[in-house]
Design a protein around this motif. Sequence first.
Motif, mmCIF file in Angstrom:
data_model
loop_
_atom_site.group_PDB
_atom_site.id
_atom_site.type_symbol
_atom_site.label_atom_id
_atom_site.label_comp_id
_atom_site.label_asym_id
_atom_site.label_seq_id
_atom_site.Cartn_x
_atom_site.Cartn_y
_atom_site.Cartn_z
ATOM 1 N N ASP A 112 0.862 -1.296 0.163
ATOM 2 C CA ASP A 112 -0.151 -0.098 -0.072
ATOM 3 C C ASP A 112 0.859 1.227 0.069
ATOM 4 O O ASP A 112 1.923 1.445 0.753
ATOM 5 C CB ASP A 112 -0.869 0.094 1.265
ATOM 6 C CG ASP A 112 -1.995 0.789 0.985
ATOM 7 O OD1 ASP A 112 -2.161 1.240 -0.116
ATOM 8 O OD2 ASP A 112 -2.821 1.124 2.156
ATOM 9 N N PHE A 113 0.559 2.096 -0.751
ATOM 10 C CA PHE A 113 1.598 3.297 -0.855
ATOM 11 C C PHE A 113 1.211 4.263 -0.053
ATOM 12 O O PHE A 113 0.925 5.588 -0.370
ATOM 13 C CB PHE A 113 1.351 4.003 -2.432
ATOM 14 C CG PHE A 113 2.864 4.686 -2.599
ATOM 15 C CD1 PHE A 113 2.694 6.082 -2.709
ATOM 16 C CD2 PHE A 113 3.889 3.828 -3.127
ATOM 17 C CE1 PHE A 113 3.944 6.773 -2.783
ATOM 18 C CE2 PHE A 113 5.207 4.826 -3.553
ATOM 19 C CZ PHE A 113 5.013 6.077 -3.478
ATOM 20 N N THR A 114 1.347 3.923 1.363
ATOM 21 C CA THR A 114 1.061 4.907 2.488
ATOM 22 C C THR A 114 2.395 5.009 3.201
ATOM 23 O O THR A 114 3.110 4.020 3.385
ATOM 24 C CB THR A 114 -0.200 4.594 3.250
ATOM 25 O OG1 THR A 114 0.308 3.310 3.748
ATOM 26 C CG2 THR A 114 -1.609 4.296 2.446
ATOM 27 N N PRO A 115 2.441 6.287 3.928
ATOM 28 C CA PRO A 115 3.640 6.176 4.662
ATOM 29 C C PRO A 115 4.101 5.086 5.647
ATOM 30 O O PRO A 115 5.139 4.370 5.809
ATOM 31 C CB PRO A 115 3.513 7.561 5.688
ATOM 32 C CG PRO A 115 2.604 8.255 4.606
ATOM 33 C CD PRO A 115 1.730 7.291 3.961
ATOM 34 N N ILE A 116 3.043 4.595 6.531
ATOM 35 C CA ILE A 116 3.126 3.714 7.480
ATOM 36 C C ILE A 116 3.550 2.182 6.841
ATOM 37 O O ILE A 116 4.273 1.701 7.143
ATOM 38 C CB ILE A 116 1.732 3.423 8.236
ATOM 39 C CG1 ILE A 116 1.555 4.577 9.073
ATOM 40 C CG2 ILE A 116 1.753 1.932 8.986
ATOM 41 C CD1 ILE A 116 2.282 4.323 10.443
ATOM 42 N N GLU A 117 2.973 1.857 5.580
ATOM 43 C CA GLU A 117 2.945 0.688 4.931
ATOM 44 C C GLU A 117 4.343 0.844 4.239
ATOM 45 O O GLU A 117 5.413 -0.374 4.239
ATOM 46 C CB GLU A 117 2.058 0.568 3.962
ATOM 47 C CG GLU A 117 1.884 -0.749 3.490
ATOM 48 C CD GLU A 117 1.525 -1.890 4.519
ATOM 49 O OE1 GLU A 117 1.096 -1.661 5.416
ATOM 50 O OE2 GLU A 117 2.139 -3.187 4.299
ATOM 51 N N ILE A 118 4.683 1.878 3.749
ATOM 52 C CA ILE A 118 6.205 1.930 3.294
ATOM 53 C C ILE A 118 7.199 1.765 3.996
ATOM 54 O O ILE A 118 8.191 0.924 4.048
ATOM 55 C CB ILE A 118 6.432 3.313 2.382
ATOM 56 C CG1 ILE A 118 5.415 3.085 0.959
ATOM 57 C CG2 ILE A 118 7.773 3.465 1.846
ATOM 58 C CD1 ILE A 118 5.440 4.661 0.299
ATOM 59 N N LEU A 119 6.923 2.492 5.240
ATOM 60 C CA LEU A 119 8.130 2.450 6.286
ATOM 61 C C LEU A 119 8.140 1.048 7.012
ATOM 62 O O LEU A 119 9.164 0.143 7.163
ATOM 63 C CB LEU A 119 7.788 3.336 7.270
ATOM 64 C CG LEU A 119 8.322 4.815 7.093
ATOM 65 C CD1 LEU A 119 7.627 5.623 8.039
ATOM 66 C CD2 LEU A 119 9.753 4.948 6.965
ATOM 67 N N TRP A 120 6.827 0.240 6.900
ATOM 68 C CA TRP A 120 6.941 -1.166 7.404
ATOM 69 C C TRP A 120 7.729 -2.013 6.499
ATOM 70 O O TRP A 120 8.508 -2.946 6.757
ATOM 71 C CB TRP A 120 5.300 -1.746 7.629
ATOM 72 C CG TRP A 120 5.441 -3.058 7.879
ATOM 73 C CD1 TRP A 120 5.604 -3.791 9.058
ATOM 74 C CD2 TRP A 120 5.367 -4.308 6.992
ATOM 75 N NE1 TRP A 120 5.330 -5.049 9.057
ATOM 76 C CE2 TRP A 120 5.314 -5.500 7.761
ATOM 77 C CE3 TRP A 120 5.378 -4.184 5.358
ATOM 78 C CZ2 TRP A 120 5.039 -6.627 7.073
ATOM 79 C CZ3 TRP A 120 5.038 -5.608 4.895
ATOM 80 C CH2 TRP A 120 5.059 -6.882 5.822
ATOM 81 N N THR A 121 7.386 -1.797 5.212
ATOM 82 C CA THR A 121 8.194 -2.523 4.049
ATOM 83 C C THR A 121 9.575 -2.243 3.972
ATOM 84 O O THR A 121 10.456 -3.303 4.032
ATOM 85 C CB THR A 121 7.556 -1.976 2.565
ATOM 86 O OG1 THR A 121 6.189 -2.249 2.693
ATOM 87 C CG2 THR A 121 8.261 -2.957 1.660
#
Lengths: 212, 10
Positions: A112-121
């Motif tokens: 998911d291209f959201t800050p939280i999801e990108i940081l998790w990735t």
Amino acid sequence: MNVFRLLGDVSHLVAIIILFLKIFRSKSCAGISGKSQVLFALVFTTRYLDLFTSFISIYNTVMKVVFLVLSYATVYLIYLRFRSSYDSESDTFRVEFLLVPVAGLSFLENYDFTPIEILWTFSIYLESVAILPQLFMITKTGEAESITTHYLFFLGLYRALYLANWVWRYHTEGFFDQIAVVSGVVQTIFYCDFFYLYVTKVLKGNSKLTLP
Amino acid sequence: ADESPAHDEL
């Protein structure tokens, strides 16, 4: 929760505690890569941002706090408290060669291209390579204290147990987290060489691991 | 993007 994941989390906690106590009690971080420990603190920071926004269980929250506190405390011991024993000449891995590709990939391949999801990735990809500065340092110095090898053993074992956990979850609940699984396989492969040395050398009672 | 599994693991 299943036994593989529980054993994996315990193994991870044991590894982090072994390292922290080794540095704290010997008052020395000789042979320890500060860079790897900074990367691990970054992994936990970018992965546990949901610590305050999503509650999963007491266990989940407590373990996240413990991992964050111990990883930052270890970085503090290495770079501040016992910095005179930090072997920076041997800890020369270029971490930017890890951070840039990992950051780039986390923007390209994510759920998911959201800050939280990108940081998790980012944290998942980074964790798979975070131990490289430590493994590189050992090959450079040609040796490692046995306590350091026990740390690496439990750290490598934790993600191997997580692989078993994902097989179990796939067959019992159809759960499949492709990004975590692929990264976990890569991460565990990096330890294979070490696992071989650990079993053939350290467990034979050698006081420390000396590379051929 | 694939479905995002709940990140319930450490």
